[in-house]
Design a protein around this motif. Structure first.
Motif, PDB file in Angstrom:
ATOM      1  N   VAL A 105      26.708 -23.743  68.371  1.00  0.00           N
ATOM      2  CA  VAL A 105      26.890 -23.326  69.691  1.00  0.00           C
ATOM      3  C   VAL A 105      28.008 -22.177  69.736  1.00  0.00           C
ATOM      4  O   VAL A 105      27.541 -21.315  70.443  1.00  0.00           O
ATOM      5  CB  VAL A 105      27.762 -24.535  70.417  1.00  0.00           C
ATOM      6  N   LEU A 106      28.872 -22.114  68.897  1.00  0.00           N
ATOM      7  CA  LEU A 106      29.519 -21.212  68.569  1.00  0.00           C
ATOM      8  C   LEU A 106      28.904 -19.756  68.498  1.00  0.00           C
ATOM      9  O   LEU A 106      29.252 -18.638  69.014  1.00  0.00           O
ATOM     10  CB  LEU A 106      30.762 -21.072  67.551  1.00  0.00           C
ATOM     11  N   LEU A 107      27.901 -19.914  67.531  1.00  0.00           N
ATOM     12  CA  LEU A 107      27.070 -18.814  67.220  1.00  0.00           C
ATOM     13  C   LEU A 107      26.323 -18.543  68.327  1.00  0.00           C
ATOM     14  O   LEU A 107      26.087 -16.995  68.494  1.00  0.00           O
ATOM     15  CB  LEU A 107      26.287 -19.049  66.012  1.00  0.00           C
ATOM     16  N   GLY A 108      25.829 -19.252  69.071  1.00  0.00           N
ATOM     17  CA  GLY A 108      24.874 -18.743  70.278  1.00  0.00           C
ATOM     18  C   GLY A 108      25.652 -18.004  71.225  1.00  0.00           C
ATOM     19  O   GLY A 108      25.283 -16.928  72.063  1.00  0.00           O
ATOM     20  N   ALA A 109      27.017 -18.559  71.542  1.00  0.00           N
ATOM     21  CA  ALA A 109      28.020 -17.904  72.414  1.00  0.00           C
ATOM     22  C   ALA A 109      28.128 -16.448  72.227  1.00  0.00           C
ATOM     23  O   ALA A 109      28.308 -15.520  72.907  1.00  0.00           O
ATOM     24  CB  ALA A 109      29.117 -18.756  72.729  1.00  0.00           C
ATOM     25  N   THR A 158      28.137 -29.114  62.264  1.00  0.00           N
ATOM     26  CA  THR A 158      27.091 -28.197  62.428  1.00  0.00           C
ATOM     27  C   THR A 158      26.597 -27.982  63.797  1.00  0.00           C
ATOM     28  O   THR A 158      26.354 -26.682  64.181  1.00  0.00           O
ATOM     29  CB  THR A 158      25.798 -28.787  61.726  1.00  0.00           C
ATOM     30  N   VAL A 159      26.597 -28.775  64.734  1.00  0.00           N
ATOM     31  CA  VAL A 159      26.212 -28.483  65.972  1.00  0.00           C
ATOM     32  C   VAL A 159      26.993 -27.493  66.586  1.00  0.00           C
ATOM     33  O   VAL A 159      26.883 -26.571  67.478  1.00  0.00           O
ATOM     34  CB  VAL A 159      26.168 -29.776  66.966  1.00  0.00           C
ATOM     35  N   LEU A 160      28.537 -27.633  66.447  1.00  0.00           N
ATOM     36  CA  LEU A 160      29.350 -26.912  67.053  1.00  0.00           C
ATOM     37  C   LEU A 160      29.201 -25.484  66.514  1.00  0.00           C
ATOM     38  O   LEU A 160      29.549 -24.420  67.225  1.00  0.00           O
ATOM     39  CB  LEU A 160      30.776 -27.304  66.571  1.00  0.00           C
TER      40      LEU A 160
END
Length: 294
Positions: free
Chosen positions: A31-35, A26-28
């Protein structure tokens, strides 16, 4: 595994049984979505000089901009750049370098490993000696030497990371190929007089992929960490396309002055990214290896 259940469905079902791994995934994903959406969700483009104001330099977390139109939730750096925006854009660079170098290294390493494990003989000896030489040196030393010769740049950093990663995949793929190549389905394919390339690609490769996928997941985290180290040392990506390593470096000189946020928050983002990837990789190792499955 339920009768008739597809291997992918079984892996997914086993994966979600671990709450820790699910939290890491979920955290990953966040992170990918934010990037990926950094240009849409970042409060500021930190590398557009028109949006920067030197009066906003080194503002503490939660401070407002000098014109009162913006709040810097994670503070600003010495050039007035929003640290939160810098992290989002830095994640894009770090993840892009890590993922692209890992995919390229995996393609090269798996190809050499399959050839080595399937053909054996002199080819196997040559490839394995190259792997032994490669793995006898620290990865950061090889990367530093290559980047000292090639210079800075995202493409050059990716090339250096490929050079230090391919050996892991070659050794893993060779070990899997040695085991699979003596099984009955490979002997049956040989008995049908199928060409070697077809046996390797259609029969051998799919059964060698599970350990490679696990190694690749962990190596993405290692590649991101190594890229951050190289950028921190000033030999990685250029300042025009900074990663998390450069963001950490930019605030190091201000740590003793109390402006901790310039380095600490990008460092926290780097740790969260690496830990989440490792949690996913560790769980994949467990569910894709029957001997480790509990």
């Amino acid at each position: 595994m339920a009768p008739g259940q597809a291997p992918a469905a079984r892996v997914a079902a086993d994966f979600v049984e671990s709450r820790l791994a699910l939290a890491g995934l979920t955290v990953l994903a966040l992170v990918l979505l934010g990037a990926l959406l950094a240009h849409l969700i970042a409060p500021q483009n930190p590398y557009d000089l028109a949006q920067l104001d030197v009066l906003d330099a080194r503002l503490a977390p939660g401070a407002q901009s000098s014109d009162g139109r913006m709040r810097y939730w994670l503070g600003t750096d010495d050039q007035g750049r929003d640290v939160l925006s810098g992290i989002l854009y830095g994640l894009r660079t770090s993840l892009g370098v890590g993922v692209s170098s890992t995919l390229a290294a995996a393609a090269i390493g798996v190809a050499l490993g399959l050839i080595s494990g399937y053909r054996r003989g002199r080819i196997d000896a040559l490839v394995m000696r190259l792997v032994d030489i490669q793995l006898s040196f620290p990865a950061i030393l090889i990367a530093l030497v290559l980047l000292a010769a090639l210079g800075q740049g995202i493409g050059k950093t990716i090339a250096a990371l490929i050079a230090v990663q391919w050996a892991y995949y070659a050794r893993t793929a060779r070990a899997a190929a040695l085991v699979e190549s003596v099984k009955e389905y490979i002997e049956a394919a040989r008995g049908l007089a199928l060409p070697a390339w077809r046996i390797a690609l259609a029969h051998l490769l799919p059964n060698c992929l599970p350990p490679v996928i696990v190694i690749a997941t962990v190596q993405i985290a290692a590649a991101i960490a190594l890229e951050a180290t190289l950028s921190y040392l000033g030999v990685g990506v250029p300042v025009t396309e900074p990663s998390l390593g450069l963001l950490i470096k930019s605030g190091f000189d201000y740590m003793l002055a109390g402006d901790y946020w310039i380095s600490v928050f990008p460092g926290v983002a780097l740790v969260i990214t690496i830990v989440s990837i490792n949690l996913v990789g560790d769980r994949l190792r467990d569910v894709m290896n029957p001997q480790l499955r509990r």
